[in-house]
Motif scaffolding. Structure first.
Motif, PDB file in Angstrom:
ATOM      1  N   TRP A 655      23.818  -6.631 -39.352  1.00 44.57           N
ATOM      2  CA  TRP A 655      24.900  -6.351 -40.304  1.00 44.57           C
ATOM      3  C   TRP A 655      24.567  -5.114 -41.133  1.00 44.57           C
ATOM      4  CZ3 TRP A 655      26.158  -5.590 -45.310  1.00 44.57           C
ATOM      5  CH2 TRP A 655      27.496  -5.778 -45.678  1.00 44.57           C
ATOM      6  N   LEU A 656      23.327  -5.049 -41.569  1.00 43.39           N
ATOM      7  CA  LEU A 656      22.909  -3.904 -42.384  1.00 43.39           C
ATOM      8  C   LEU A 656      23.016  -2.599 -41.590  1.00 43.39           C
ATOM      9  CD1 LEU A 656      21.661  -2.901 -45.040  1.00 43.39           C
ATOM     10  CD2 LEU A 656      19.407  -3.294 -44.025  1.00 43.39           C
ATOM     11  N   ASP A 657      22.628  -2.636 -40.317  1.00 42.63           N
ATOM     12  CA  ASP A 657      22.710  -1.443 -39.480  1.00 42.63           C
ATOM     13  C   ASP A 657      24.149  -0.959 -39.368  1.00 42.63           C
ATOM     14  OD1 ASP A 657      21.435   0.438 -37.462  1.00 42.63           O
ATOM     15  OD2 ASP A 657      22.937  -0.539 -36.202  1.00 42.63           O
ATOM     16  N   GLY A 658      25.081  -1.892 -39.177  1.00 40.41           N
ATOM     17  CA  GLY A 658      26.479  -1.496 -39.106  1.00 40.41           C
ATOM     18  C   GLY A 658      27.007  -0.968 -40.424  1.00 40.41           C
ATOM     19  N   PHE A 659      26.555  -1.552 -41.537  1.00 45.68           N
ATOM     20  CA  PHE A 659      27.094  -1.177 -42.846  1.00 45.68           C
ATOM     21  C   PHE A 659      26.592   0.185 -43.320  1.00 45.68           C
ATOM     22  CE2 PHE A 659      27.037  -1.230 -47.506  1.00 45.68           C
ATOM     23  CZ  PHE A 659      28.360  -1.535 -47.772  1.00 45.68           C
ATOM     24  N   ALA A 664      23.624   8.323 -46.370  1.00 40.09           N
ATOM     25  CA  ALA A 664      22.971   7.502 -47.394  1.00 40.09           C
ATOM     26  C   ALA A 664      23.628   7.614 -48.761  1.00 40.09           C
ATOM     27  CB  ALA A 664      21.497   7.902 -47.501  1.00 40.09           C
ATOM     28  N   VAL A 665      24.739   8.338 -48.852  1.00 41.45           N
ATOM     29  CA  VAL A 665      25.356   8.577 -50.161  1.00 41.45           C
ATOM     30  C   VAL A 665      25.745   7.270 -50.838  1.00 41.45           C
ATOM     31  CG1 VAL A 665      27.322   9.638 -51.331  1.00 41.45           C
ATOM     32  CG2 VAL A 665      26.171  10.853 -49.472  1.00 41.45           C
ATOM     33  N   LEU A 666      26.269   6.336 -50.034  1.00 40.74           N
ATOM     34  CA  LEU A 666      26.710   5.071 -50.620  1.00 40.74           C
ATOM     35  C   LEU A 666      25.559   4.353 -51.311  1.00 40.74           C
ATOM     36  CD1 LEU A 666      28.897   2.858 -50.928  1.00 40.74           C
ATOM     37  CD2 LEU A 666      28.113   1.934 -48.737  1.00 40.74           C
ATOM     38  N   LEU A 667      24.426   4.258 -50.634  1.00 43.46           N
ATOM     39  CA  LEU A 667      23.286   3.547 -51.218  1.00 43.46           C
ATOM     40  C   LEU A 667      22.686   4.313 -52.385  1.00 43.46           C
ATOM     41  CD1 LEU A 667      21.484   2.254 -47.994  1.00 43.46           C
ATOM     42  CD2 LEU A 667      23.132   1.064 -49.455  1.00 43.46           C
ATOM     43  N   LEU A 668      22.735   5.642 -52.320  1.00 44.29           N
ATOM     44  CA  LEU A 668      22.165   6.441 -53.409  1.00 44.29           C
ATOM     45  C   LEU A 668      22.950   6.289 -54.696  1.00 44.29           C
ATOM     46  CD1 LEU A 668      21.289   9.737 -51.483  1.00 44.29           C
ATOM     47  CD2 LEU A 668      19.678   8.065 -52.422  1.00 44.29           C
ATOM     48  N   HIS A 669      24.239   5.973 -54.587  1.00 44.63           N
ATOM     49  CA  HIS A 669      25.082   5.904 -55.784  1.00 44.63           C
ATOM     50  C   HIS A 669      25.504   4.480 -56.137  1.00 44.63           C
ATOM     51  CE1 HIS A 669      25.523  10.263 -56.240  1.00 44.63           C
ATOM     52  NE2 HIS A 669      25.564  10.313 -54.918  1.00 44.63           N
ATOM     53  N   ASP A 670      25.017   3.511 -55.417  1.00 41.94           N
ATOM     54  CA  ASP A 670      25.360   2.121 -55.747  1.00 41.94           C
ATOM     55  C   ASP A 670      24.065   1.320 -55.815  1.00 41.94           C
ATOM     56  OD1 ASP A 670      26.244  -0.572 -55.807  1.00 41.94           O
ATOM     57  OD2 ASP A 670      28.145   0.028 -54.899  1.00 41.94           O
ATOM     58  N   ALA A 671      23.540   1.177 -57.032  1.00 46.52           N
ATOM     59  CA  ALA A 671      22.262   0.488 -57.220  1.00 46.52           C
ATOM     60  C   ALA A 671      22.355  -0.987 -56.855  1.00 46.52           C
ATOM     61  CB  ALA A 671      21.799   0.647 -58.667  1.00 46.52           C
ATOM     62  N   ASP A 678      16.859  -4.222 -51.059  1.00 45.47           N
ATOM     63  CA  ASP A 678      15.452  -4.253 -51.458  1.00 45.47           C
ATOM     64  C   ASP A 678      14.970  -5.690 -51.658  1.00 45.47           C
ATOM     65  OD1 ASP A 678      12.982  -2.924 -52.461  1.00 45.47           O
ATOM     66  OD2 ASP A 678      13.577  -3.931 -54.320  1.00 45.47           O
ATOM     67  N   ALA A 679      15.801  -6.505 -52.298  1.00 47.70           N
ATOM     68  CA  ALA A 679      15.415  -7.895 -52.543  1.00 47.70           C
ATOM     69  C   ALA A 679      15.319  -8.676 -51.234  1.00 47.70           C
ATOM     70  CB  ALA A 679      16.425  -8.550 -53.479  1.00 47.70           C
ATOM     71  N   TRP A 680      16.221  -8.365 -50.299  1.00 56.54           N
ATOM     72  CA  TRP A 680      16.192  -9.069 -49.000  1.00 56.54           C
ATOM     73  C   TRP A 680      14.919  -8.731 -48.233  1.00 56.54           C
ATOM     74  CZ3 TRP A 680      17.300  -6.529 -44.078  1.00 56.54           C
ATOM     75  CH2 TRP A 680      17.315  -7.411 -42.997  1.00 56.54           C
ATOM     76  N   VAL A 681      14.572  -7.446 -48.201  1.00 59.26           N
ATOM     77  CA  VAL A 681      13.360  -7.043 -47.490  1.00 59.26           C
ATOM     78  C   VAL A 681      12.127  -7.663 -48.139  1.00 59.26           C
ATOM     79  CG1 VAL A 681      11.897  -5.081 -46.869  1.00 59.26           C
ATOM     80  CG2 VAL A 681      14.374  -4.894 -46.645  1.00 59.26           C
ATOM     81  N   ALA A 682      12.107  -7.707 -49.484  1.00 59.69           N
ATOM     82  CA  ALA A 682      10.946  -8.253 -50.186  1.00 59.69           C
ATOM     83  C   ALA A 682      10.824  -9.758 -49.987  1.00 59.69           C
ATOM     84  CB  ALA A 682      11.039  -7.929 -51.673  1.00 59.69           C
ATOM     85  N   GLY A 683      11.946 -10.413 -49.669  1.00 57.41           N
ATOM     86  CA  GLY A 683      11.931 -11.864 -49.592  1.00 57.41           C
ATOM     87  C   GLY A 683      11.598 -12.439 -48.234  1.00 57.41           C
ATOM     88  N   VAL A 684      11.623 -11.666 -47.178  1.00 59.56           N
ATOM     89  CA  VAL A 684      11.345 -12.212 -45.846  1.00 59.56           C
ATOM     90  C   VAL A 684       9.853 -12.464 -45.712  1.00 59.56           C
ATOM     91  CG1 VAL A 684      13.329 -11.067 -44.819  1.00 59.56           C
ATOM     92  CG2 VAL A 684      11.107  -9.927 -44.798  1.00 59.56           C
ATOM     93  N   SER A 716      12.247   2.990 -56.153  1.00 59.66           N
ATOM     94  CA  SER A 716      11.168   2.906 -57.146  1.00 59.66           C
ATOM     95  C   SER A 716      11.700   2.726 -58.561  1.00 59.66           C
ATOM     96  CB  SER A 716      10.293   4.162 -57.076  1.00 59.66           C
ATOM     97  OG  SER A 716      11.027   5.309 -57.508  1.00 59.66           O
ATOM     98  N   ARG A 717      12.966   3.109 -58.768  1.00 64.11           N
ATOM     99  CA  ARG A 717      13.545   3.003 -60.115  1.00 64.11           C
ATOM    100  C   ARG A 717      14.293   1.699 -60.332  1.00 64.11           C
ATOM    101  NH1 ARG A 717      16.142   9.030 -59.620  1.00 64.11           N
ATOM    102  NH2 ARG A 717      14.201  10.217 -59.861  1.00 64.11           N
TER     103      ARG A 717
END
Length: 755
Positions: A655-659, A664-671, A678-684, A716-717
């Motif tokens: 799902w993430l690959d499709g989204f 990367a503009v969307l992710l850079l401007h939507d925290a 980030d939370a999903w990756v940290a939780g696996v 990191s921020r």
């Protein structure tokens, strides 16, 4: 019974030394008839050897009328012995004949052999390679240059020596008589002897006949060694036939440097041309040939803004001579010149030497054929259009940029698109640069000799480029069952300005679309149809029928999309995503409000469905978000659900690959979205992360390096819920352990360190 005197001159087909020797022999013997190796069908076009408009490199083209793809090329350069012999004969008014197995039999036998799929043939014999090895050479080309090309003895003595050497090689040939190559060679030599017997009967006793043939055939074509005529007749009786025709076609230096249909390709046509021209001078000297070559090398380097002084040319000439002496060569060859060029003129770098190889050693010459030469009507129409539109065929690649708002340049585009439809790949579309309009096209043009066969083959469809292209499009439409192929064909016909072709293809497309139920096929047809409508508007073409088919196709695809997206495996989901992306690109070209509404509704039904494969649902969600059809909050909710720990990690990654595909503009401007990832990756778990890592790497590798760096900074921020605490409740940072590193960094930065 007395006979005419026969001299057999065994040559290398593209050997400058052989060509010089043939010219000298002809001037010395003044024969009454000249016979050259080549199929007899070339006799019909041989008078043009005397025409000033026939400029080598050219090729005699002999082809089967009903199956033009069956063709034989006889390439001739200025340094080809056959060219020298034929040009001398026709210019001097001496009868000229070609001798070989007639192409009418060759093509018929070739087709029969293809049907039988005989795999019993052995590797062809390499006579020059055998002689080179016997002389202690590991390079046949170099041996031939040393032993033949650089010799300046009596030409007739040289040809006698070549014939004797080849006779010895033939006597050592241990191949079985049933070997296909042996059988073919026997037929060819029998056909050559038949022509010679006929010529000898026509000549008086005190006359002279000269035969110019490949060195391998020389021993078999001397009358003293002829077998009985009955032997040759048995080999040539009752051979099958096909209808053939002959024509002249331009050839190129680059094609001389490769296999040319009869195994006579060479590696350095530009160098051989230089050898031939300088060897023709009465005061020819090997040192002068080397020096003049290096002068040309220096000129080529200067054109490319590379230093090449006169002093360095002199030094390179000396080095080349010294190398030839050290290597025991009779004179300076191309190997010595290349080594001297790289060492002195190129300062040891191989890169400028590659430029010299392309420009000089191979060359970019393109021959010319006079208008009087026999060609098929389609080729004549193409030549007329090329002259009218000032699109001159060239051997080297040329880039052409077309502004379709100008009538002449639009006509050029139409011609190139029509040729592409006919399979005549003279030009290829390339990137037109940074432009959002549809009025500009960029093409790369390169005329290759094989295109002459494509023109002959395309002539089966008509006698003009326009009629032939329309007929070819109609045939392709009748044969195709694929909607996407037919959609692209409509676009090609519009670009080629073929109303009759458009009509035929649209009718076929309407019939296929009416009974098509495969959603993938419908989706794949959307983008080419949309491009057709867009280009049709620009070029002023009537695309109402095409737009009607497009509308029906989109509606049917939207209706069937939800059910088609259910229960897809990974491979089918990837294919569905590709088709959806193509349809989305196509619809974005038109900005049709009604179609856009239907399309977004269909995407909405699959974007929020948990049973739809992740890569499809994620891509649909992103498309709707970019189009403003869903809010960022809705997209975040779907991401949170899809990336929850309750969902298998591989499905979440899909799902993430499709989204995130695209930029990367969307992710850079939507925290919020970035934080969810980030939370999903940290939780696996660690085990799951190892399996997940390749999927994530593939997804994020599509971003550019600056985008990945920017994402790293944003991650990191992110607020991770305050300082991280270890299991013991202590700060994870151990300042005392880091003290030495901090002090060293401070000193490097010039800071004052206080304890």
């Amino acid at each position: 019974m007395s006979q005419p005197t026969v001299h057999v001159l065994g040559v290398r087909h593209h050997g400058p030394g052989s060509a010089r020797a043939v010219g000298d022999a002809l001037r010395q013997l003044r024969p009454d008839l000249v016979v050259v190796e080549g199929c007899p069908e070339l006799d019909a076009i041989s008078p043009l050897f005397a025409h000033a408009g026939l400029v080598p490199p050219v090729a005699g083209l002999v082809y089967a009328v009903d199956t033009p793809r069956q063709a034989l090329f006889y390439p001739l350069a200025e340094f080809s012995p056959e060219w020298v012999a034929a040009r001398w004969a026709v210019t001097a008014g001496v009868p000229l004949r070609f001798a070989d197995l007639p192409a009418t039999h060759h093509f018929a036998l070739e087709a029969a052999a293809a049907d039988s799929a005989d795999e019993g043939a052995t590797e062809p014999l390499d006579p020059i390679g055998r002689l080179a090895r016997a002389a202690g050479y590991d390079d046949p080309e170099r041996w031939w240059e040393d032993a033949i090309e650089h010799r300046f003895d009596t030409p007739l003595d040289r040809f006698d020596a070549v014939r004797e050497a080849m006779a010895q090689v033939r006597s050592d040939d241990t191949r079985d008589a049933s070997d296909p190559d042996v059988v073919e060679n026997a037929r060819r030599e029998a056909a050559m002897r038949r022509v010679l017997r006929q010529a000898m009967r026509e000549l008086d006793d005190d006359t002279t006949l000269v035969v110019v043939c490949g060195a391998w055939h020389a021993p078999a074509l001397h009358p003293a060694d002829f077998p009985p005529a009955t032997h040759d007749n048995r080999l040539l009786t009752k051979l099958p036939k096909v209808k053939v025709a002959a024509a002249w076609t331009p050839w190129t230096s680059a094609r001389l440097a490769r296999e040319s249909g009869y195994g006579a390709g060479i590696t350095s046509p530009g160098w051989y041309q230089h050898l031939f021209i300088h060897g023709q001078r009465p005061d020819a000297d090997a040192d002068d040939t080397a020096a003049s070559w290096l002068v040309r090398v220096a000129q080529t380097l200067r054109v490319e803004q590379l230093d090449a002084s006169t002093a360095s040319v002199i030094e390179a000439t000396r080095l080349a001579r010294s190398l030839a002496t050290l290597r025991g060569r009779p004179s300076v060859g191309l190997a010595e010149l290349d080594d001297a060029t790289q060492a002195v003129l190129c300062h040891g770098s191989p890169l400028p030497l590659q430029l010299v190889g392309r420009e000089l050693v191979v060359g970019s010459a393109l021959g010319e054929v006079p208008e009087e030469a026999p060609i098929v009507p389609l080729a004549a129409d193409l030549a007329r259009l090329q002259r009218a539109l000032r699109l001159k065929p060239m051997a080297q690649v040329q880039e052409v940029s077309l502004d379709l708002r100008k009538p002449t340049q639009l006509a050029r585009s139409v011609l190139l698109h029509r040729l592409s439809l006919l399979g005549i790949s003279w030009g290829a579309l390339t990137d037109a640069g940074r432009t959002t309009g549809t009025f500009k096209e960029a093409w790369e043009l390169e005329w290759r000799p094989e295109l002459a066969v494509d023109v002959v083959e395309a002539s089966l469809y008509g006698i003009t480029i326009e009629d032939a292209a329309a007929a070819r499009a109609a045939e392709a439409a009748a044969e195709s069952e694929d909607l996407a192929t037919l959609s692209r064909l409509v676009s090609q016909c519009l670009l080629a300005d073929l109303p009759d072709g458009v009509r035929a293809v649209v009718e076929a497309l309407a019939r296929r679309a009416a009974v098509q139920h495969d959603v993938l096929a419908l989706l794949d047809a959307v983008e080419p149809l949309a491009r057709t409508c867009r280009y049709g508007d620009v070029r002023g073409a009537d695309v109402d029928e095409v737009r009607g088919i497009l509308t029906a196709t989109v509606v049917r695809a939207c209706v069937g999309l939800p059910s088609a997206c259910a229960s897809l495996d990974d491979e089918a989901a990837a294919q569905m995503r590709t088709s959806i992306e193509g349809a989305h690109r196509g619809l974005s070209l038109l900005q049709d409000v009604t179609l856009d509404r239907d399309w977004c509704e269909a995407l909405g039904r699959i974007a929020g469905h948990d049973r739809v494969h992740g890569t499809v649902a994620g891509r649909a969600t992103r498309m709707l978000l970019d189009a403003g059809e869903v809010s960022a909050e809705t997209a975040a909710d779907r991401m949170s659900r899809r990336l929850s720990l309750a969902t298998p990690a591989d499905q979440g990654a899909a799902w993430l690959d499709g989204f995130v595909a695209g930029d990367a503009v969307l992710l850079l401007h939507d925290a919020t979205l970035l934080g969810l990832i980030d939370a999903w990756v940290a939780g696996v778990s660690e085990e799951t992360f190892e399996d997940l890592l390749p999927l994530l790497r593939r997804t994020f590798s599509e971003f550019s390096a600056p985008e990945r760096r920017a994402l790293g900074r944003e991650v990191s921020r992110l607020d991770h819920g305050g300082p991280q605490v270890s299991s013991a409740g202590e700060d994870r940072l151990d300042i005392e352990q880091a003290r030495a590193g901090l002090d060293a960094t401070a000193r490097l930065l010039g800071w004052v360190v206080t304890s």
